[in-house]
Design a protein around this motif. Sequence first.
Motif, PDB file in Angstrom:
ATOM      1  N   GLY A 108       0.803  -1.215   0.000  1.00  0.00           N
ATOM      2  CA  GLY A 108       0.000   0.000   0.000  1.00  0.00           C
ATOM      3  C   GLY A 108       0.833   1.262   0.000  1.00  0.00           C
ATOM      4  N   HIS A 109       0.478   2.171   0.907  1.00  0.00           N
ATOM      5  CA  HIS A 109       0.916   3.559   0.833  1.00  0.00           C
ATOM      6  C   HIS A 109       1.447   4.069   2.179  1.00  0.00           C
ATOM      7  CE1 HIS A 109      -1.647   3.621  -2.811  1.00  0.00           C
ATOM      8  NE2 HIS A 109      -2.443   2.866  -2.076  1.00  0.00           N
ATOM      9  N   ASN A 110       2.244   5.100   2.082  1.00  0.00           N
ATOM     10  CA  ASN A 110       2.636   5.863   3.263  1.00  0.00           C
ATOM     11  C   ASN A 110       1.664   7.017   3.437  1.00  0.00           C
ATOM     12  OD1 ASN A 110       4.719   4.623   4.506  1.00  0.00           O
ATOM     13  ND2 ASN A 110       6.307   5.973   3.773  1.00  0.00           N
ATOM     14  N   PRO A 111       1.528   7.563   4.630  1.00  0.00           N
ATOM     15  CA  PRO A 111       2.306   7.263   5.827  1.00  0.00           C
ATOM     16  C   PRO A 111       1.811   6.044   6.615  1.00  0.00           C
ATOM     17  CG  PRO A 111       0.819   9.063   6.303  1.00  0.00           C
ATOM     18  CD  PRO A 111       0.640   8.732   4.836  1.00  0.00           C
ATOM     19  N   GLY A 112       0.725   5.425   6.183  1.00  0.00           N
ATOM     20  CA  GLY A 112       0.136   4.320   6.935  1.00  0.00           C
ATOM     21  C   GLY A 112       1.064   3.142   7.142  1.00  0.00           C
ATOM     22  N   LEU A 113       1.782   2.724   6.091  1.00  0.00           N
ATOM     23  CA  LEU A 113       2.676   1.564   6.230  1.00  0.00           C
ATOM     24  C   LEU A 113       3.814   1.857   7.207  1.00  0.00           C
ATOM     25  CD1 LEU A 113       2.952   0.273   2.542  1.00  0.00           C
ATOM     26  CD2 LEU A 113       1.503  -0.611   4.391  1.00  0.00           C
ATOM     27  N   GLU A 114       4.401   3.039   7.065  1.00  0.00           N
ATOM     28  CA  GLU A 114       5.486   3.431   7.970  1.00  0.00           C
ATOM     29  C   GLU A 114       4.982   3.489   9.411  1.00  0.00           C
ATOM     30  OE1 GLU A 114       7.567   7.635   8.254  1.00  0.00           O
ATOM     31  OE2 GLU A 114       8.256   6.528   6.473  1.00  0.00           O
ATOM     32  N   ASP A 115       3.813   4.085   9.607  1.00  0.00           N
ATOM     33  CA  ASP A 115       3.237   4.171  10.954  1.00  0.00           C
ATOM     34  C   ASP A 115       2.919   2.788  11.510  1.00  0.00           C
ATOM     35  OD1 ASP A 115       3.458   6.922  10.905  1.00  0.00           O
ATOM     36  OD2 ASP A 115       1.355   7.256  10.353  1.00  0.00           O
ATOM     37  N   LEU A 116       2.505   1.869  10.651  1.00  0.00           N
ATOM     38  CA  LEU A 116       2.244   0.502  11.097  1.00  0.00           C
ATOM     39  C   LEU A 116       3.521  -0.133  11.646  1.00  0.00           C
ATOM     40  CD1 LEU A 116       0.210  -1.853  11.344  1.00  0.00           C
ATOM     41  CD2 LEU A 116       0.875  -2.520   9.009  1.00  0.00           C
ATOM     42  N   ILE A 117       4.634   0.067  10.948  1.00  0.00           N
ATOM     43  CA  ILE A 117       5.911  -0.445  11.451  1.00  0.00           C
ATOM     44  C   ILE A 117       6.208   0.157  12.819  1.00  0.00           C
ATOM     45  CG2 ILE A 117       8.420  -0.461  11.073  1.00  0.00           C
ATOM     46  CD1 ILE A 117       7.790  -0.576   8.022  1.00  0.00           C
ATOM     47  N   PHE A 118       6.039   1.477  12.951  1.00  0.00           N
ATOM     48  CA  PHE A 118       6.319   2.136  14.235  1.00  0.00           C
ATOM     49  C   PHE A 118       5.419   1.602  15.343  1.00  0.00           C
ATOM     50  CE2 PHE A 118       7.645   6.065  11.640  1.00  0.00           C
ATOM     51  CZ  PHE A 118       8.925   5.561  11.472  1.00  0.00           C
ATOM     52  N   ASP A 119       4.156   1.322  15.018  1.00  0.00           N
ATOM     53  CA  ASP A 119       3.232   0.822  16.036  1.00  0.00           C
ATOM     54  C   ASP A 119       3.522  -0.627  16.425  1.00  0.00           C
ATOM     55  OD1 ASP A 119       1.960   3.265  16.163  1.00  0.00           O
ATOM     56  OD2 ASP A 119       0.268   2.661  14.898  1.00  0.00           O
ATOM     57  N   LEU A 120       3.943  -1.430  15.475  1.00  0.00           N
ATOM     58  CA  LEU A 120       4.177  -2.851  15.761  1.00  0.00           C
ATOM     59  C   LEU A 120       5.547  -3.136  16.363  1.00  0.00           C
ATOM     60  CD1 LEU A 120       2.563  -4.475  12.590  1.00  0.00           C
ATOM     61  CD2 LEU A 120       1.621  -4.395  14.917  1.00  0.00           C
TER      62      LEU A 120
END
Length: 181
Positions: A108-120
Amino acid sequence: MKTLGIFRHAKSDWNDARLRDFDRPLNTRGRKGAAIMGKHIRDHAVGWKRILASPAVRVTQTIELAGEAAGETPPITWDRRIYLANSATLMDVLREQEGDPPSIILIGHNPGLEDLIFDLVPDDGTSPLRDIVEEKFPTAAYAVLELDIDSWADIDEGCGRLAHLVRPRDLDPALGPSAVD
């Protein structure tokens, strides 16, 4: 344990101002990046069982080119919610997965993917790969997270470890930030 791949779409074309964001295709560098990353993903040999993907044109083209280069494409589930989704929405999509496959790659897309990494992945100072993502998770970047969960329904903040990260420029310097189409 579950394995989550995160693959950001390749570089898109901004030349046609008439196109909606959803309809933007890949540019020349994006097509090259998608292919080189497809080969890397194959060679990394996780054995992805399912793709969850945004139906945006730049994502569909990334998958097509990466799959051609890899010589294979796992089953794809297209989900409009992934288009420009935030981390919470992406976790909801992952929690809903039926059949509990051992590995899923999310495209998919940023910023969601990057934020997902930060959250996980906890920010505990033990992940040099997370530090790289903090600088930037560029187009066509590919990350692999190992999740300490038995079921996708259990995914939650802090359950992951960033085990692998590759950017197109790591495989071909001509695909780095200073490259021109």
